[in-house]
Design an enzyme around this catalytic site. Structure first.
Site, PDB file in Angstrom:
ATOM      1  N   HIS A  96      -8.090  -4.972  -0.903  1.00  0.00           N
ATOM      2  CA  HIS A  96      -6.931  -4.242  -0.402  1.00  0.00           C
ATOM      3  C   HIS A  96      -6.559  -4.686   1.019  1.00  0.00           C
ATOM      4  O   HIS A  96      -7.417  -4.819   1.890  1.00  0.00           O
ATOM      5  CB  HIS A  96      -7.213  -2.737  -0.398  1.00  0.00           C
ATOM      6  N   ASP A 153     -10.122  -3.369  -5.138  1.00  0.00           N
ATOM      7  CA  ASP A 153      -9.207  -2.432  -4.485  1.00  0.00           C
ATOM      8  C   ASP A 153      -9.161  -1.137  -5.281  1.00  0.00           C
ATOM      9  O   ASP A 153      -8.966  -1.168  -6.498  1.00  0.00           O
ATOM     10  CB  ASP A 153      -7.812  -3.071  -4.410  1.00  0.00           C
ATOM     11  N   SER A 165       0.834  -1.201   0.000  1.00  0.00           N
ATOM     12  CA  SER A 165       0.000   0.000   0.000  1.00  0.00           C
ATOM     13  C   SER A 165       0.874   1.259   0.000  1.00  0.00           C
ATOM     14  O   SER A 165       1.660   1.449  -0.924  1.00  0.00           O
ATOM     15  CB  SER A 165      -0.953  -0.044   1.192  1.00  0.00           C
TER      16      SER A 165
END
Length: 403
Positions: free
Chosen positions: A373, A343, A189
Site C-alpha cells: 500500500h 495491502d 487510497s
C-alpha cells in the site's frame, strides 16, 4: 564492562525492533523498504504514546510525516504551479508550459491519507502532479480537501465534489484550455475512495453536462462493511497500513466515538437491517480463486442499530462506493484500478473491478503482486523505490492511452 555490554545488547534489540519488519519475499530493495517501514512504525508508536499521555491527538503526530515532506508551490521549466481556490476549496494547479496543438487533457486528483492526513504540498503528490502535467501536457487540479478529525464525513467528499463540479463548467474548462471530452478524476487510497464516489455522483447529477472520460483509482478504500476480508487478514500487521490503523482512519472519518471503532475492530458494526448490502462485498463471490486461498467465508455478525443511526455515514455510497447497485455502475466511465498484493485494501479494489466488469464497464485492473500500500508515494530521494517508479509509469501510460 558488563553494564556497557548489556546496554549495547538492549540498544541493539530496540533498534532491531524498529528496523526489522517482515518484508514479502518478492519485494525489491529489502533493506530500504525495511527502513521506510521502521519510520512509519516509529511515528505510529509515538502517536500512540502521545495520545495515551494526553499530549497530542494520534492524527496530529502522524500528520508530522506530511509536514516534513511539504514543498511550496514552485514553478519549473515545464509546469506553472500555483495554489489557488476553486469554489472556496484550496487546490494546487499545474499548467504545462509546452504548446498544445489543441485543447488539453485534465486530471482532477485527490490525495490519500485516510481522510485524516495528507496535503497537496507533500513532495510525492507534488511530484506526481508535475509528472502527470508535463508528460501528458495536461492540466492537473490537486485538491486540498479538509481533514478529519476536525472535519467529519461528508465534508471531505463535499470539498472534492464541489471542486470537480466547478472545474467541469464549460467556462472554467475553456479558461484553462481543457477539452471537455478528456477529463479524468483520480486518487490514491482515501483519495481513490473519493474519486470513485465523485464519479458515481457525477453520473447521477443532472446539473453536470460534462461527463468524465475516465477514472483512475489507486489502491482505493471502497467499503467499510466487512473489515475482515482475506486481504485484511493477510496484511493485518503491515507496517505502513495495518488493519488497526485502517479501522482508525475509517472510524475517525465519521466520529471520535470509541464505540464505533471498537465495533469495527470486532467487525460487528453493521445492523441486521442493512444485511442486504453484504451482497456487494461478499468476497466469496467476487474474488478470484487465487486470492481466496485457504480463507473461508463467514456470514456477517451484526451489530447495534444505534451506531448506524448515530453515524449513518459508513453505509452511505459517498463513503462506500462499492455498495452502488449495478444500474448505477453501468453509468460510470472507463476505469483503471491499481491493487497491491500486500495491502489490506487489495480486495476492495479487486471486487470493484469485478463488479464494474460485470456491469459492462471497460476496466483495466493492474494488480502488482510485489507491491504494498502506498508504493507510488516512494518516487523521490531518499525513499525512492523501483516498485514506486514502475507503478507510476504504468499509471501514466494508461492515462496517456485512454484519456
Amino acid at each position: 564492562m558488563g553494564s556497557k555490554l548489556l546496554c549495547l545488547v538492549l540498544a541493539s534489540i530496540v533498534l532491531a525492533y524498529y528496523v526489522y519488519s517482515p518484508i514479502p519475499e518478492d519485494s525489491e530493495e529489502h533493506w530500504k523498504v525495511m527502513l521506510i517501514t521502521a519510520t512509519f512504525k516509529t511515528f505510529r508508536n509515538l502517536a500512540g504514546v502521545a495520545e495515551y499521555l494526553g499530549l497530542m491527538h494520534y492524527m496530529d503526530v502522524v500528520t508530522l510525516i506530511g509536514t516534513m515532506q511539504y514543498v511550496a508551490p514552485m514553478s519549473d521549466e515545464n509546469v506553472i504551479v500555483t495554489d489557488t481556490e476553486f469554489n472556496n476549496v484550496t487546490v494546487r494547479l499545474y499548467l504545462p508550459r509546452k504548446a498544445s496543438d489543441g485543447l488539453r487533457r485534465a486530471v482532477v486528483y485527490f490525495h490519500g491519507g485516510g481522510w485524516c492526513i495528507g496535503h497537496v504540498g507533500m513532495k510525492p503528490y507534488d511530484l506526481l502532479a508535475r509528472w502527470t502535467s508535463n508528460t501528458l501536457n495536461a492540466v492537473v487540479v490537486s485538491v486540498n480537501y479538509r481533514l478529519a478529525p476536525k472535519y467529519r464525513f461528508p465534508i471531505q467528499f463535499e470539498d472534492v465534489y464541489s471542486v470537480t463540479k466547478f472545474f467541469l463548467q464549460s467556462s472554467v474548462l475553456s479558461q484553462y484550455g481543457v477539452d471537455p471530452d478528456r477529463v479524468c478524476v483520480a486518487g490514491d487510497s482515501a483519495g481513490g475512495n473519493l474519486a470513485a464516489a465523485v464519479a458515481q455522483q457525477l453520473s447521477e447529477d443532472p446539473e453536470v453536462k460534462t461527463k468524465l472520460k475516465v477514472q483512475a483509482l489507486l489502491y482505493p478504500a471502497l467499503q467499510v462493511l466487512d473489515l475482515n476480508l482475506p486481504s485484511y487478514q493477510e496484511n493485518e500487521n503491515d507496517p505502513i497500513l495495518s488493519r488497526s490503523l485502517t479501522v482508525r482512519f475509517w472510524s475517525e472519518y465519521f466520529t471520535s466515538d470509541l464505540s464505533l471503532r471498537e465495533a469495527m475492530i470486532s467487525n460487528r458494526h453493521v445492523p441486521v437491517e442493512s444485511s442486504h448490502l453484504f451482497q456487494f462485498v461478499n468476497w466469496s463471490n467476487l474474488l478470484p480463486e487465487e486470492m481466496k486461498k485457504d480463507h473461508i467465508y463467514i456470514s456477517p455478525t451484526y451489530g447495534s442499530s444505534k451506531l448506524a443511526q448515530k453515524y449513518p455515514g459508513f453505509l452511505d455510497l459517498r463513503a462506500a462506493p462499492l455498495l452502488a447497485g449495478d444500474a448505477q455502475l453501468r453509468k460510470l466511465p472507463r476505469t483503471y484500478i491499481l491493487t497491491c498484493e500486500h495491502d489490506v485494501l487489495r480486495d476492495d479494489g479487486v471486487m470493484y473491478a469485478r463488479r464494474l466488469q460485470a456491469a459492462g464497464i471497460p476496466v483495466t485492473h493492474d494488480h502488482a503482486k510485489d507491491a504494498f500500500h502506498g508504493a507510488m508515494a516512494f518516487i523521490s530521494f531518499p525513499t525512492e523505490l523501483a516498485v514506486g517508479r514502475r507503478l507510476l509509469n504504468r499509471y501514466i501510460e494508461w492515462l496517456n492511452e485512454n484519456l
